[in-house]
Design a protein around this motif. Structure first.
Motif, PDB file in Angstrom:
ATOM      1  N   ALA A   6      45.947  28.557  53.160  1.00 39.73           N
ATOM      2  CA  ALA A   6      47.200  28.564  52.323  1.00 39.73           C
ATOM      3  C   ALA A   6      47.381  27.096  51.623  1.00 39.73           C
ATOM      4  O   ALA A   6      47.239  26.000  52.205  1.00 39.73           O
ATOM      5  CB  ALA A   6      48.346  29.092  52.823  1.00 39.73           C
ATOM      6  N   LEU A   7      47.622  27.242  50.456  1.00 39.16           N
ATOM      7  CA  LEU A   7      47.961  25.877  49.671  1.00 39.16           C
ATOM      8  C   LEU A   7      49.329  25.752  49.142  1.00 39.16           C
ATOM      9  O   LEU A   7      50.156  26.609  48.828  1.00 39.16           O
ATOM     10  CB  LEU A   7      46.787  26.074  48.242  1.00 39.16           C
ATOM     11  CG  LEU A   7      45.508  26.118  48.461  1.00 39.16           C
ATOM     12  CD1 LEU A   7      44.886  26.162  47.204  1.00 39.16           C
ATOM     13  CD2 LEU A   7      44.735  25.061  49.287  1.00 39.16           C
ATOM     14  N   PRO A   8      49.474  24.621  48.904  1.00 43.65           N
ATOM     15  CA  PRO A   8      51.137  23.998  48.648  1.00 43.65           C
ATOM     16  C   PRO A   8      51.197  24.702  47.109  1.00 43.65           C
ATOM     17  O   PRO A   8      49.987  24.788  46.412  1.00 43.65           O
ATOM     18  CB  PRO A   8      50.985  22.645  48.577  1.00 43.65           C
ATOM     19  CG  PRO A   8      49.690  22.195  48.597  1.00 43.65           C
ATOM     20  CD  PRO A   8      48.876  23.173  49.322  1.00 43.65           C
ATOM     21  N   GLY A   9      52.263  25.022  46.629  1.00 42.84           N
ATOM     22  CA  GLY A   9      52.856  25.155  45.415  1.00 42.84           C
ATOM     23  C   GLY A   9      52.536  26.616  45.022  1.00 42.84           C
ATOM     24  O   GLY A   9      52.516  27.629  45.952  1.00 42.84           O
ATOM     25  N   GLN A  10      52.432  26.960  43.907  1.00 43.20           N
ATOM     26  CA  GLN A  10      52.294  28.392  43.431  1.00 43.20           C
ATOM     27  C   GLN A  10      51.057  28.701  42.568  1.00 43.20           C
ATOM     28  O   GLN A  10      50.379  28.040  41.690  1.00 43.20           O
ATOM     29  CB  GLN A  10      53.439  28.377  42.250  1.00 43.20           C
ATOM     30  CG  GLN A  10      53.950  29.974  41.816  1.00 43.20           C
ATOM     31  CD  GLN A  10      54.427  30.632  42.946  1.00 43.20           C
ATOM     32  OE1 GLN A  10      55.361  30.188  43.904  1.00 43.20           O
ATOM     33  NE2 GLN A  10      54.059  31.879  43.039  1.00 43.20           N
ATOM     34  N   GLY A  11      50.476  29.975  42.729  1.00 37.67           N
ATOM     35  CA  GLY A  11      49.224  30.359  42.501  1.00 37.67           C
ATOM     36  C   GLY A  11      49.407  30.817  41.106  1.00 37.67           C
ATOM     37  O   GLY A  11      50.655  31.007  40.632  1.00 37.67           O
ATOM     38  N   ARG A  12      48.420  31.065  40.241  1.00 37.28           N
ATOM     39  CA  ARG A  12      48.859  31.534  38.675  1.00 37.28           C
ATOM     40  C   ARG A  12      48.161  32.985  38.372  1.00 37.28           C
ATOM     41  O   ARG A  12      47.045  33.145  38.923  1.00 37.28           O
ATOM     42  CB  ARG A  12      47.917  30.546  37.884  1.00 37.28           C
ATOM     43  CG  ARG A  12      48.565  29.201  37.710  1.00 37.28           C
ATOM     44  CD  ARG A  12      48.135  28.351  36.778  1.00 37.28           C
ATOM     45  NE  ARG A  12      48.625  27.074  36.777  1.00 37.28           N
ATOM     46  CZ  ARG A  12      48.719  26.352  35.860  1.00 37.28           C
ATOM     47  NH1 ARG A  12      48.446  26.659  34.567  1.00 37.28           N
ATOM     48  NH2 ARG A  12      49.272  24.871  35.874  1.00 37.28           N
ATOM     49  N   ASP A  13      48.771  33.491  37.468  1.00 36.41           N
ATOM     50  CA  ASP A  13      48.270  34.840  37.402  1.00 36.41           C
ATOM     51  C   ASP A  13      46.809  34.777  36.495  1.00 36.41           C
ATOM     52  O   ASP A  13      46.714  33.890  35.771  1.00 36.41           O
ATOM     53  CB  ASP A  13      49.204  35.668  36.390  1.00 36.41           C
ATOM     54  CG  ASP A  13      50.292  36.278  37.200  1.00 36.41           C
ATOM     55  OD1 ASP A  13      49.980  36.373  38.478  1.00 36.41           O
ATOM     56  OD2 ASP A  13      51.350  36.418  36.833  1.00 36.41           O
ATOM     57  N   LEU A  14      46.025  35.638  36.606  1.00 32.26           N
ATOM     58  CA  LEU A  14      44.543  35.723  36.026  1.00 32.26           C
ATOM     59  C   LEU A  14      44.629  36.312  34.564  1.00 32.26           C
ATOM     60  O   LEU A  14      45.053  37.312  34.500  1.00 32.26           O
ATOM     61  CB  LEU A  14      43.621  36.365  36.911  1.00 32.26           C
ATOM     62  CG  LEU A  14      42.156  36.686  36.747  1.00 32.26           C
ATOM     63  CD1 LEU A  14      41.511  35.073  36.474  1.00 32.26           C
ATOM     64  CD2 LEU A  14      41.490  37.264  37.612  1.00 32.26           C
ATOM     65  N   ARG A  15      44.086  35.588  33.861  1.00 36.76           N
ATOM     66  CA  ARG A  15      43.703  35.966  32.370  1.00 36.76           C
ATOM     67  C   ARG A  15      42.141  35.989  32.535  1.00 36.76           C
ATOM     68  O   ARG A  15      41.449  35.007  32.748  1.00 36.76           O
ATOM     69  CB  ARG A  15      44.191  34.947  31.404  1.00 36.76           C
ATOM     70  CG  ARG A  15      44.451  35.361  30.155  1.00 36.76           C
ATOM     71  CD  ARG A  15      45.280  34.379  29.409  1.00 36.76           C
ATOM     72  NE  ARG A  15      44.565  33.221  29.027  1.00 36.76           N
ATOM     73  CZ  ARG A  15      44.230  32.946  28.069  1.00 36.76           C
ATOM     74  NH1 ARG A  15      44.670  33.811  26.733  1.00 36.76           N
ATOM     75  NH2 ARG A  15      43.433  31.942  27.609  1.00 36.76           N
ATOM     76  N   ILE A  16      41.625  37.100  32.178  1.00 35.93           N
ATOM     77  CA  ILE A  16      40.314  37.395  32.096  1.00 35.93           C
ATOM     78  C   ILE A  16      39.768  38.235  30.954  1.00 35.93           C
ATOM     79  O   ILE A  16      40.409  39.174  30.427  1.00 35.93           O
ATOM     80  CB  ILE A  16      40.252  38.260  33.496  1.00 35.93           C
ATOM     81  CG1 ILE A  16      38.653  37.922  33.872  1.00 35.93           C
ATOM     82  CG2 ILE A  16      40.317  39.568  33.701  1.00 35.93           C
ATOM     83  CD1 ILE A  16      38.310  38.162  35.442  1.00 35.93           C
ATOM     84  N   HIS A  17      38.366  38.049  30.809  1.00 35.87           N
ATOM     85  CA  HIS A  17      38.039  39.002  29.631  1.00 35.87           C
ATOM     86  C   HIS A  17      37.782  40.259  29.916  1.00 35.87           C
ATOM     87  O   HIS A  17      36.818  40.468  30.965  1.00 35.87           O
ATOM     88  CB  HIS A  17      36.509  37.944  29.049  1.00 35.87           C
ATOM     89  CG  HIS A  17      35.883  38.947  28.071  1.00 35.87           C
ATOM     90  ND1 HIS A  17      35.037  39.803  27.977  1.00 35.87           N
ATOM     91  CD2 HIS A  17      36.151  38.406  26.600  1.00 35.87           C
ATOM     92  CE1 HIS A  17      34.684  40.101  26.700  1.00 35.87           C
ATOM     93  NE2 HIS A  17      35.499  39.370  26.042  1.00 35.87           N
ATOM     94  N   ASP A  18      38.112  41.111  29.161  1.00 39.09           N
ATOM     95  CA  ASP A  18      37.891  42.555  29.256  1.00 39.09           C
ATOM     96  C   ASP A  18      36.991  43.188  28.261  1.00 39.09           C
ATOM     97  O   ASP A  18      37.285  43.104  27.031  1.00 39.09           O
ATOM     98  CB  ASP A  18      39.278  43.287  29.185  1.00 39.09           C
ATOM     99  CG  ASP A  18      39.244  44.756  29.043  1.00 39.09           C
ATOM    100  OD1 ASP A  18      38.207  45.445  29.760  1.00 39.09           O
ATOM    101  OD2 ASP A  18      39.956  45.336  28.251  1.00 39.09           O
ATOM    102  N   THR A  19      35.675  43.801  28.590  1.00 38.61           N
ATOM    103  CA  THR A  19      34.672  44.151  27.723  1.00 38.61           C
ATOM    104  C   THR A  19      35.180  45.425  26.756  1.00 38.61           C
ATOM    105  O   THR A  19      34.967  45.371  25.667  1.00 38.61           O
ATOM    106  CB  THR A  19      33.505  44.621  28.566  1.00 38.61           C
ATOM    107  OG1 THR A  19      33.014  43.637  29.567  1.00 38.61           O
ATOM    108  CG2 THR A  19      32.226  45.162  27.785  1.00 38.61           C
ATOM    109  N   ALA A  20      36.091  46.062  27.405  1.00 35.66           N
ATOM    110  CA  ALA A  20      36.782  47.146  26.699  1.00 35.66           C
ATOM    111  C   ALA A  20      37.578  46.724  25.489  1.00 35.66           C
ATOM    112  O   ALA A  20      37.065  47.457  24.433  1.00 35.66           O
ATOM    113  CB  ALA A  20      37.474  48.241  27.477  1.00 35.66           C
ATOM    114  N   THR A  21      38.233  45.884  25.523  1.00 36.27           N
ATOM    115  CA  THR A  21      39.182  45.275  24.359  1.00 36.27           C
ATOM    116  C   THR A  21      38.420  44.195  23.855  1.00 36.27           C
ATOM    117  O   THR A  21      38.784  43.929  22.598  1.00 36.27           O
ATOM    118  CB  THR A  21      40.640  44.940  25.200  1.00 36.27           C
ATOM    119  OG1 THR A  21      40.487  44.013  25.866  1.00 36.27           O
ATOM    120  CG2 THR A  21      41.339  46.377  25.143  1.00 36.27           C
TER     121      THR A  21
END
Ligand code: 5CA
Ligand code: ZN
Length: 409
Positions: A11-26
Motif C-alpha cells: 500500500a502507498l501513501p496518498g491517493q491513487g488516480r482514476d485511469l484514463r485509457i485509450h478505447d479502440t471502439a471510440t
C-alpha cells in the motif's frame, strides 16, 4: 483451472488516480469510473508454445491496469481464459506426435511460471475453454432461438447482421474485415454463409478431432469468440470495464465477441473500453508462434536474466506502440535496473513524495509507463549524484516501483 500465486502489492501513501485509457471502439481516451469492484477480462494464451515477449508485453499492459485500480483502493475482478482446444494447438500436437491435452497442460504450466516470475498479478478466475463448454452450449442454443444463428452442414454460425452495433469495436471497412477474417481464423470464402464474415459458434465433430456433447447442437466443439464471451458473461456480466488483448484481437475476436454478448443480452456495450496492446516484433516481423520468430520468457530466465530486467524492458515501451525486441533494449533495461538498485541501496535520499505522484500521474494517463520510468530515473540520478536526507525515501521508492510497476528492487 488454477491461476498462479499473487505477489504482494504494497500500500502507498496518498491517493491513487482514476485511469484514463485509450478505447479502440471510440478511438479516444475514456476515463473509467469503476465501482468499488473493477471488472476486466483479458484474453489468455493458446497454449501450444512457450510465453514469448509479445505475450509478456500484452499481459504487462493489463497488469498495470490492475495496479492503477488497486492503488485507488478498489478491488479488481480479473478474468482470463486459456484457449485449450483450437486448430493450431491440435495441429502442433499432431506435428510433434504428442497428446494435445498434455501439450496444453505443459505450456499452461510454463506460462504460470513465467507470469509468476514477472510478478504479473493473477486473474481471480482462470478458465479453460474446455471446462467452459457446458456453459457455452446453452448460449449457442439461445442465439439460435433468437434467430441470430444458423446451421451450415451441421456447423452453427453467428449472423453478424443480428447485431445493430456490429463493427463498432474495430471500426474497419468491409474489405479490411474480410481480409482479417481470413487471416485470423475465419472462413469468409466458405460457400453457403449468409455473410462471409459470420463466425462459427459451434463446429460439428470432425473425424479424428476431439468433440463434446453439444445437446441439441450435436457433438462438436465451440467457436473461438463464444468461448471468451461465455467466460466473461459468467464471471463478470455485461458492461464490464475493460476487454483487453493485443491489437491483433480487435478484429475479428473482440468485435465478434461483443456482438455475441450484445445479442444474447440485449444490452450495449459489452465493455466500457476495448483496450489493445501493440505488437512486439523480432527481426522486423510480429513475434508469433506460427512464424517461430520468438524470444521466450523462459529462455531468458534460463539464461539467468533477472525477471525484473525483462519487466523493465516491457515497461520502457508504451503499451500501444509496436516495437522491436533487440539485445539492446534488454541491455538498457539491465543497466536501468542496476542504477535503480544502487540508488535504493542507501536508506536515505531525496524526498520520494513527488516521485510517487509522478508515477501515479503517468500511469493514470493511458498507462504511460515510459514516463513513469523517466521519473524514477531522475530520482535515482539525483540520489546517486547528491544523496539526500529524507530517511526512508528509498523504502518509499522501492514500494512504489513494486506496487505500481511490478518491479522488485
Ligand atoms: N487465445 C487467444 C485469445 S482468446 C490468443 O490470441 N492467444 S495467443 O497465445 O495467440 O495470444 C495471447 C495474447 O498475446 C493475445 O492478447 C495476443 O493479442 C497477444 N500477442 C500475441 N502475439 C503478440 C505480439 N507479437 N506482441 C504483442 N502481443 C501479442
Ligand atoms: Zn479471447
Amino acid at each position: 483451472m488454477h491461476a498462479w500465486p499473487a505477489s504482494e502489492v504494497p500500500a502507498l501513501p496518498g491517493q491513487g488516480r482514476d485511469l484514463r485509457i485509450h478505447d479502440t471502439a471510440t478511438g479516444g481516451l475514456v476515463t473509467l469510473d469503476p465501482g468499488p469492484v473493477a471488472r476486466i477480462y483479458v484474453c489468455g494464451i493458446t497454449p501450444y508454445d512457450a510465453t514469448h515477449m509479445g505475450h509478456a508485453a500484452t499481459y504487462n499492459a493489463f497488469d498495470l491496469v490492475q495496479r492503477v485500480w488497486l492503488d485507488t483502493k478498489r478491488q479488481v475482478h480479473y478474468v482470463q481464459n486459456v484457449t485449450d482446444v483450437d486448430d493450431p494447438l491440435l495441429e502442433r500436437a499432431e506435428r510433434d506426435g504428442v497428446d494435445w491435452v498434455a501439450l496444453a497442460e505443459k505450456e499452461t504450466t510454463l506460462f504460470r511460471e513465467d507470469m509468476t516470475a514477472l510478478r504479473m498479478l493473477p486473474p481471480k478466475h482462470y478458465i479453460g475453454a474446455v471446462e467452459a463448454i457446458p456453459g457455452i452450449v446453452p448460449l449457442v442454443e439461445r442465439l439460435r432461438e433468437l434467430g441470430a444463428a444458423y446451421e451450415l452442414d451441421g456447423d452453427v454460425y453467428f449472423s453478424v447482421e443480428s447485431d445493430p452495433h456490429f463493427g463498432q469495436v474495430s471500426n474497419l471497412d468491409a474489405a479490411a474485415m474480410r481480409l482479417l477474417s481470413a487471416e485470423r481464423g475465419g472462413d469468409p470464402d466458405r460457400p453457403g454463409k449468409k455473410n462471409p464474415l459470420d463466425p462459427m459458434l459451434w463446429m460439428a465433430a470432425r473425424e479424428g478431432e476431439p468433440s463434446w456433447d453439444g445437446g441439441t447442437l450435436g457433438r462438436g466443439r465451440p467457436g473461438w469468440h463464444i468461448e471468451c464471451v461465455a467466460i466473461a458473461l459468467d464471471h463478470l456480466g455485461m458492461g464490464f470495464d475493460v476487454q483487453g488483448g493485443g491489437s491483433d484481437l480487435a478484429f475479428p475476436h473482440h468485435e465478434m465477441g461483443a456482438s455475441h454478448a450484445q445479442v444474447l443480452t440485449g444490452e450495449f456495450p459489452m465493455a466500457k473500453a476495448y483496450v489493445h496492446a501493440g505488437m512486439v516484433a523480432l527481426h522486423g516481423e510480429k513475434m508469433s508462434k506460427s512464424k517461430g520468430n520468438l524470444v521466450f520468457v523462459s529462455g531468458l530466465r534460463r539464461d539467468g536474466v533477472d525477471p525484473a530486467a525483462i519487466r523493465l524492458t516491457l515497461l520502457a515501451h508504451h503499451y500501444r506502440s509496436d516495437w522491436e525486441w533487440t539485445d539492446q533494449v534488454l541491455r538498457d533495461a539491465k543497466d536501468r535496473l542496476g542504477r535503480w538498485r544502487a540508488a535504493v541501496s542507501q536508506p536515505d535520499g531525496p524526498s520520494a513524495d513527488a516521485l510517487v505522484e509522478e508515477i501515479r500521474a503517468a500511469l493514470a494517463d493511458d498507462l504511460d509507463a515510459p514516463a513513469a520510468l523517466a521519473a524514477v530515473d531522475r530520482w535515482a540520478d539525483l540520489q546517486q549524484r547528491e544523496g539526500g536526507t529524507d530517511t526512508g525515501a528509498s523504502g518509499v521508492v522501492t514500494r512504489a516501483v513494486d506496487a505500481l510497476l511490478g518491479v522488485a528492487l
